[in-house]
Scaffold this motif. Structure first.
Motif, PDB file in Angstrom:
ATOM      1  N   UNK A 210       8.150  10.342 -17.672  1.00  0.00           N
ATOM      2  CA  UNK A 210       9.261  11.060 -17.031  1.00  0.00           C
ATOM      3  C   UNK A 210       9.196  10.928 -15.504  1.00  0.00           C
ATOM      4  N   UNK A 211       7.980  10.902 -14.952  1.00  0.00           N
ATOM      5  CA  UNK A 211       7.830  10.777 -13.502  1.00  0.00           C
ATOM      6  C   UNK A 211       8.102   9.352 -13.003  1.00  0.00           C
ATOM      7  N   UNK A 212       8.389   8.438 -13.915  1.00  0.00           N
ATOM      8  CA  UNK A 212       8.842   7.119 -13.490  1.00  0.00           C
ATOM      9  C   UNK A 212       8.004   5.925 -13.879  1.00  0.00           C
ATOM     10  N   UNK A 213       6.976   6.093 -14.702  1.00  0.00           N
ATOM     11  CA  UNK A 213       6.171   4.935 -15.103  1.00  0.00           C
ATOM     12  C   UNK A 213       6.980   4.028 -16.021  1.00  0.00           C
TER      13      UNK A 213
ATOM     14  N   UNK B 165       3.208  -0.371 -15.916  1.00  0.00           N
ATOM     15  CA  UNK B 165       3.297  -1.213 -14.728  1.00  0.00           C
ATOM     16  C   UNK B 165       3.161  -0.302 -13.513  1.00  0.00           C
ATOM     17  N   UNK B 166       2.237  -0.628 -12.599  1.00  0.00           N
ATOM     18  CA  UNK B 166       2.045   0.241 -11.430  1.00  0.00           C
ATOM     19  C   UNK B 166       3.021  -0.066 -10.289  1.00  0.00           C
ATOM     20  N   UNK B 167       3.940  -0.976 -10.493  1.00  0.00           N
ATOM     21  CA  UNK B 167       4.996  -1.371  -9.540  1.00  0.00           C
ATOM     22  C   UNK B 167       4.474  -2.177  -8.357  1.00  0.00           C
ATOM     23  N   UNK B 168       3.173  -2.387  -8.255  1.00  0.00           N
ATOM     24  CA  UNK B 168       2.609  -3.126  -7.125  1.00  0.00           C
ATOM     25  C   UNK B 168       1.719  -4.273  -7.599  1.00  0.00           C
ATOM     26  N   UNK B 169       2.042  -4.811  -8.795  1.00  0.00           N
ATOM     27  CA  UNK B 169       1.393  -6.019  -9.267  1.00  0.00           C
ATOM     28  C   UNK B 169       0.390  -5.890 -10.385  1.00  0.00           C
TER      29      UNK B 169
ATOM     30  N   UNK C 162       0.811  -1.217   0.000  1.00  0.00           N
ATOM     31  CA  UNK C 162       0.000   0.000   0.000  1.00  0.00           C
ATOM     32  C   UNK C 162       0.846   1.271   0.000  1.00  0.00           C
ATOM     33  N   UNK C 163       1.963   1.281   0.700  1.00  0.00           N
ATOM     34  CA  UNK C 163       2.813   2.483   0.710  1.00  0.00           C
ATOM     35  C   UNK C 163       3.408   2.747  -0.676  1.00  0.00           C
ATOM     36  N   UNK C 164       3.906   1.693  -1.318  1.00  0.00           N
ATOM     37  CA  UNK C 164       4.458   1.846  -2.668  1.00  0.00           C
ATOM     38  C   UNK C 164       3.361   2.250  -3.653  1.00  0.00           C
ATOM     39  N   UNK C 165       2.168   1.689  -3.482  1.00  0.00           N
ATOM     40  CA  UNK C 165       1.044   2.041  -4.355  1.00  0.00           C
ATOM     41  C   UNK C 165       0.673   3.509  -4.177  1.00  0.00           C
ATOM     42  N   UNK C 166       0.613   3.953  -2.930  1.00  0.00           N
ATOM     43  CA  UNK C 166       0.300   5.358  -2.660  1.00  0.00           C
ATOM     44  C   UNK C 166       1.311   6.269  -3.348  1.00  0.00           C
ATOM     45  N   UNK C 167       2.590   5.930  -3.250  1.00  0.00           N
ATOM     46  CA  UNK C 167       3.628   6.735  -3.896  1.00  0.00           C
ATOM     47  C   UNK C 167       3.454   6.745  -5.410  1.00  0.00           C
TER      48      UNK C 167
END
Length: 127
Positions: A93-96, A115-119, A13-18
C-alpha cells in the motif's frame, strides 16, 4: 561477532532514501555529504535495529554488477517481516512494486520480491 553494516549500490541516493524510509519504514542513521561524497546509512527502528544499510552510488563496475544481479532476478538481500501478511500488505500500500507475489518455499517460509526503484530486487521473507 555480528554484522555491523551492509553496503547496497543504488542508482539515486535521494530516491533510495525515500523508498527505504517511506515504503519499508527504515530510519536514517547518518546522512552526511561532503562534495561528491555522501554517506547515507539506515537501520530498522527500535533499540535492536540490526545492521546498518549503507546506500552507496552505483557507478562504473558497481553499476554493471548491480545490473547483472538484477537481470538474473536475484535479490540483493532479504528482510524478515515480523508482522506477517499484514506487514507485507502495508508495504504494498505504501508503494512497493511487487515483482513476485508471496510464495511458499520448499525450505520453509514465504518469500516475495519487490523492486526498490533504484536498481535492486529485495526479498521479503516471512517465517
Amino acid at each position: 561477532m555480528k554484522i555491523a553494516q551492509a553496503h547496497l549500490l543504488v542508482n539515486d541516493q535521494d530516491a533510495a532514501k525515500a523508498f527505504y524510509t517511506e515504503v519499508l519504514g527504515l530510519e536514517v542513521e547518518t546522512d552526511f555529504a561532503s562534495g561528491d561524497f555522501r554517506w547515507l546509512s539506515l537501520r530498522a527502528p527500535g533499540p535492536d535495529g540490526g545492521a546498518s544499510l549503507v546506500l552507496g552510488r552505483a557507478e562504473g563496475a558497481g553499476l554493471a554488477y548491480q545490473q547483472e544481479v538484477r537481470a538474473a532476478g536475484m535479490p540483493v538481500f532479504a528482510m524478515t517481516l515480523t508482522g506477517g501478511t499484514e506487514e507485507f500488505e502495508q508495504i504494498r500500500v505504501r508503494g512497493a512494486e511487487v515483482v513476485s507475489e508471496p510464495q511458499q518455499q520448499q525450505y520453509g517460509g514465504t518469500d516475495a520480491l519487490i523492486d526498490d526503484t533504484v536498481g535492486n530486487l529485495i526479498c521479503l521473507h516471512q517465517d
